[in-house]
Design a protein around this motif. Structure first.
Motif, PDB file in Angstrom:
ATOM      1  N   SER A 179      38.890  34.936  34.448  1.00  0.00           N
ATOM      2  CA  SER A 179      38.065  33.577  34.783  1.00  0.00           C
ATOM      3  C   SER A 179      38.703  32.638  33.442  1.00  0.00           C
ATOM      4  O   SER A 179      38.847  31.597  33.347  1.00  0.00           O
ATOM      5  N   ARG A 180      38.342  33.339  32.215  1.00  0.00           N
ATOM      6  CA  ARG A 180      38.726  32.157  31.280  1.00  0.00           C
ATOM      7  C   ARG A 180      40.503  31.897  30.550  1.00  0.00           C
ATOM      8  O   ARG A 180      40.534  30.991  30.105  1.00  0.00           O
ATOM      9  N   PHE A 181      41.428  33.199  31.188  1.00  0.00           N
ATOM     10  CA  PHE A 181      42.354  33.576  31.142  1.00  0.00           C
ATOM     11  C   PHE A 181      43.199  33.469  31.716  1.00  0.00           C
ATOM     12  O   PHE A 181      43.629  34.777  32.632  1.00  0.00           O
ATOM     13  N   PRO A 182      42.800  32.886  33.387  1.00  0.00           N
ATOM     14  CA  PRO A 182      43.935  32.764  34.619  1.00  0.00           C
ATOM     15  C   PRO A 182      44.771  33.085  35.210  1.00  0.00           C
ATOM     16  O   PRO A 182      45.579  32.795  33.937  1.00  0.00           O
ATOM     17  N   ASP A 183      45.489  34.174  35.325  1.00  0.00           N
ATOM     18  CA  ASP A 183      47.368  34.744  35.817  1.00  0.00           C
ATOM     19  C   ASP A 183      47.759  34.853  34.372  1.00  0.00           C
ATOM     20  O   ASP A 183      49.027  34.939  33.819  1.00  0.00           O
ATOM     21  N   ILE A 184      47.161  35.821  33.515  1.00  0.00           N
ATOM     22  CA  ILE A 184      47.747  35.916  31.810  1.00  0.00           C
ATOM     23  C   ILE A 184      47.241  37.602  32.398  1.00  0.00           C
ATOM     24  O   ILE A 184      47.590  38.659  31.877  1.00  0.00           O
ATOM     25  N   VAL A 185      45.840  37.206  32.455  1.00  0.00           N
ATOM     26  CA  VAL A 185      45.433  38.801  31.863  1.00  0.00           C
ATOM     27  C   VAL A 185      45.320  39.475  33.714  1.00  0.00           C
ATOM     28  O   VAL A 185      44.284  39.422  34.758  1.00  0.00           O
ATOM     29  N   TYR A 186      45.152  40.964  33.221  1.00  0.00           N
ATOM     30  CA  TYR A 186      45.390  41.704  34.590  1.00  0.00           C
ATOM     31  C   TYR A 186      44.357  42.963  34.886  1.00  0.00           C
ATOM     32  O   TYR A 186      44.008  43.901  33.427  1.00  0.00           O
ATOM     33  N   GLU A 187      43.451  43.521  35.229  1.00  0.00           N
ATOM     34  CA  GLU A 187      42.081  44.441  35.893  1.00  0.00           C
ATOM     35  C   GLU A 187      43.049  45.684  36.741  1.00  0.00           C
ATOM     36  O   GLU A 187      43.448  45.623  37.043  1.00  0.00           O
ATOM     37  N   SER A 188      43.484  47.031  35.611  1.00  0.00           N
ATOM     38  CA  SER A 188      43.876  47.968  36.460  1.00  0.00           C
ATOM     39  C   SER A 188      43.315  48.191  38.143  1.00  0.00           C
ATOM     40  O   SER A 188      41.931  48.289  37.579  1.00  0.00           O
ATOM     41  N   LYS A 189      44.016  48.693  39.118  1.00  0.00           N
ATOM     42  CA  LYS A 189      42.827  48.971  39.793  1.00  0.00           C
ATOM     43  C   LYS A 189      43.153  50.483  40.058  1.00  0.00           C
ATOM     44  O   LYS A 189      42.015  51.271  40.958  1.00  0.00           O
ATOM     45  N   SER A 190      43.776  51.368  39.926  1.00  0.00           N
ATOM     46  CA  SER A 190      43.827  52.838  40.607  1.00  0.00           C
ATOM     47  C   SER A 190      42.269  53.705  39.376  1.00  0.00           C
ATOM     48  O   SER A 190      41.923  52.740  37.933  1.00  0.00           O
ATOM     49  N   LEU A 191      42.149  54.121  40.353  1.00  0.00           N
ATOM     50  CA  LEU A 191      40.559  54.542  39.662  1.00  0.00           C
ATOM     51  C   LEU A 191      40.824  55.962  38.927  1.00  0.00           C
ATOM     52  O   LEU A 191      40.152  56.490  37.955  1.00  0.00           O
ATOM     53  N   GLY A 192      41.948  56.245  38.779  1.00  0.00           N
ATOM     54  CA  GLY A 192      42.876  57.223  37.913  1.00  0.00           C
ATOM     55  C   GLY A 192      43.123  56.340  36.749  1.00  0.00           C
ATOM     56  O   GLY A 192      43.370  57.405  35.490  1.00  0.00           O
ATOM     57  N   ILE A 193      43.046  55.572  36.099  1.00  0.00           N
ATOM     58  CA  ILE A 193      42.761  54.994  34.953  1.00  0.00           C
ATOM     59  C   ILE A 193      41.800  54.566  34.631  1.00  0.00           C
ATOM     60  O   ILE A 193      40.968  53.968  34.744  1.00  0.00           O
ATOM     61  N   GLY A 194      41.801  55.380  33.681  1.00  0.00           N
ATOM     62  CA  GLY A 194      39.623  55.482  32.751  1.00  0.00           C
ATOM     63  C   GLY A 194      39.098  56.356  33.372  1.00  0.00           C
ATOM     64  O   GLY A 194      38.389  55.683  33.535  1.00  0.00           O
ATOM     65  N   VAL A 195      39.209  57.740  33.694  1.00  0.00           N
ATOM     66  CA  VAL A 195      38.442  58.428  34.096  1.00  0.00           C
ATOM     67  C   VAL A 195      37.683  58.695  33.034  1.00  0.00           C
ATOM     68  O   VAL A 195      38.176  58.672  31.891  1.00  0.00           O
ATOM     69  N   ALA A 196      36.010  59.336  32.791  1.00  0.00           N
ATOM     70  CA  ALA A 196      35.451  58.878  32.443  1.00  0.00           C
ATOM     71  C   ALA A 196      33.838  59.639  32.220  1.00  0.00           C
ATOM     72  O   ALA A 196      33.910  60.082  33.357  1.00  0.00           O
ATOM     73  N   PRO A 197      33.387  59.999  31.239  1.00  0.00           N
ATOM     74  CA  PRO A 197      31.985  60.346  31.687  1.00  0.00           C
ATOM     75  C   PRO A 197      31.472  59.366  32.517  1.00  0.00           C
ATOM     76  O   PRO A 197      29.828  60.013  33.454  1.00  0.00           O
ATOM     77  N   TRP A 198      31.256  58.112  32.455  1.00  0.00           N
ATOM     78  CA  TRP A 198      30.645  57.787  33.687  1.00  0.00           C
ATOM     79  C   TRP A 198      31.020  56.787  34.370  1.00  0.00           C
ATOM     80  O   TRP A 198      29.851  56.265  35.386  1.00  0.00           O
ATOM     81  N   ASN A 199      31.991  57.654  35.113  1.00  0.00           N
ATOM     82  CA  ASN A 199      32.568  57.375  36.389  1.00  0.00           C
ATOM     83  C   ASN A 199      32.578  59.247  37.144  1.00  0.00           C
ATOM     84  O   ASN A 199      33.135  58.768  38.472  1.00  0.00           O
ATOM     85  N   ILE A 200      33.051  60.041  36.721  1.00  0.00           N
ATOM     86  CA  ILE A 200      33.883  61.237  36.889  1.00  0.00           C
ATOM     87  C   ILE A 200      32.864  61.554  38.072  1.00  0.00           C
ATOM     88  O   ILE A 200      33.068  62.386  39.216  1.00  0.00           O
ATOM     89  N   GLN A 201      31.968  61.342  38.571  1.00  0.00           N
ATOM     90  CA  GLN A 201      30.707  61.788  39.444  1.00  0.00           C
ATOM     91  C   GLN A 201      31.462  61.642  40.760  1.00  0.00           C
ATOM     92  O   GLN A 201      30.870  61.783  41.657  1.00  0.00           O
ATOM     93  N   GLN A 202      32.252  60.690  41.277  1.00  0.00           N
ATOM     94  CA  GLN A 202      32.313  59.985  42.521  1.00  0.00           C
ATOM     95  C   GLN A 202      33.258  60.607  42.643  1.00  0.00           C
ATOM     96  O   GLN A 202      34.526  60.661  44.112  1.00  0.00           O
ATOM     97  N   PHE A 203      33.663  61.845  42.127  1.00  0.00           N
ATOM     98  CA  PHE A 203      35.186  62.380  42.248  1.00  0.00           C
ATOM     99  C   PHE A 203      35.131  63.762  42.436  1.00  0.00           C
ATOM    100  O   PHE A 203      34.512  64.566  41.860  1.00  0.00           O
ATOM    101  N   ASN A 204      35.659  64.093  43.536  1.00  0.00           N
ATOM    102  CA  ASN A 204      36.506  65.700  43.411  1.00  0.00           C
ATOM    103  C   ASN A 204      37.403  65.970  42.409  1.00  0.00           C
ATOM    104  O   ASN A 204      38.942  64.763  42.697  1.00  0.00           O
ATOM    105  N   ILE A 205      38.625  66.966  42.122  1.00  0.00           N
ATOM    106  CA  ILE A 205      39.155  66.838  41.061  1.00  0.00           C
ATOM    107  C   ILE A 205      40.472  67.967  42.293  1.00  0.00           C
ATOM    108  O   ILE A 205      39.707  68.795  42.211  1.00  0.00           O
TER     109      ILE A 205
END
Length: 350
Positions: free
Chosen positions: A198-224
């Protein structure tokens, strides 16, 4: 050409070099990695061994302090962690401007790429100039209020008017405050990103794929899963699959006990299944161990036997009680990851 930068001291050098090796494997020669060595030991070793690492360019704290003299004052005033977070935005701008790069992506040193990061760049709208990656917390581990919605782990900036405006704003804020304890809606260099869409509209993009940034705080949601020798995750609810672009090995640490036995902490603040340990963590630890034998000696913390005994007491408790304790007190338990002398070949691949 993809331009990346990272920073680490000699204690984190094995992480940084494993990160480099993953980029080398996935990107071939279509990348450059700029490294800010945050102590003299790391800087001298990397300079003396530069012939072993094509596409890796190392610079020292003195190099960046000549451009930003304020960093000496901030180093004196801030803790090691706070100063490291402060350096993130400064280092990005330093490399971007010093070498007049078209763009650059900051990476945390304790990451490993399982697929070509070009996947991320192909996803972005060409009109955007900045990419940020959400934590995608598993609900029971959601720390958005204190640690932020987004993770400073993979941050892309174009060297244009919009990209430089966002980067300069962030660097200025980090210069003012990079507190190690959540305070007044701020935490390190990370909480600043919460309102960027909201601070920088039309400039900043938030990555959408859940495979970007897999980490110990979210890996519980997935099978490998594996497909054509590539690592994928499958959402347990939607059954949708995503290629794992990178995994963030946040919190992996090695210790020695009073008998000089090596132990590994896999960040057991989070639930990590045996499958995750075997497929993701063990190969990573093996790479770290192989590299560490040839690097300057690290400053390992001493893990007293009493702490290990405490771990095994808690391990005998029910899963529900243990999870409740972890959530309430953020207790980091320790895991001996098969590296006794008799089992060491399994870890080191010998």
């Amino acid at each position: 050409m993809m331009n990346f930068c990272t920073l680490f001291d000699h204690n984190f050098m094995s992480r940084g070099l494993v990160l480099y090796s993953s980029l080398k494997e996935q990107c071939k020669d279509e990348f450059s990695l700029y490294v800010l060595a945050t102590d003299d030991i790391a800087f001298e070793w990397l300079k003396n061994n530069s012939n072993k690492y094509e596409r890796l360019f190392v610079y020292s704290l003195n190099d960046i302090k000549r451009v930003y003299p304020i960093l000496q004052k901030l180093q004196n005033e801030r803790t090691r962690a706070e100063f490291s977070w402060t350096l993130s935005s400064f280092s990005i701008q330093f490399f971007l401007k010093t070498f007049n790069l078209e763009d650059i992506t900051y990476l945390d040193a304790d990451m490993f790429f399982f697929n070509n990061p070009k996947i991320i760049f192909d996803e972005i709208d060409s009109t955007k100039s900045v990419i940020i990656t959400p934590h995608n917390y598993t609900p029971c581990y959601d720390q958005s209020e204190t640690s932020g919605r987004y993770c400073v782990q993979f941050m892309y900036f174009k060297n244009n008017l919009d990209g430089n405006m966002v980067l300069e704003w962030w660097r200025n804020e980090c210069e003012k405050c990079c507190c190690g304890v959540p305070t007044n809606g701020k935490f390190g260099d990370q909480k600043y990103l919460d309102d960027w869409l909201s601070r920088f509209p039309d400039i900043v993009y938030e990555s959408k794929s859940l495979g970007i940034g897999v980490a110990p705080w979210n890996i519980q949601q997935f099978n490998i899963t594996h497909k054509t020798e590539r690592l994928y995750i499958q959402n347990k609810i939607t059954k949708l699959e995503y290629p794992v672009v990178f995994y963030h090995f946040h919190g992996v640490r090695e210790y020695v006990d009073s008998e000089n036995q090596l132990w590994w902490d896999l960040n057991f603040s989070y639930e990590l299944s045996d499958e995750i340990q075997q497929i993701i963590y063990k190969p990573y630890i093996r790479k770290l161990t192989e590299l560490s034998d040839n690097l300057p000696k690290q400053e390992l913390s001493i893990l007293k036997n009493e702490k290990m005994n405490l771990f095994f007491i808690f391990k005998k408790s029910t899963k529900e009680i243990l999870k409740s304790f972890i959530k309430s007190f953020n207790f980091v338990s320790f895991f001996k990851n098969n590296i006794s002398q008799s089992e060491r070949p399994l870890i080191k691949g010998e």
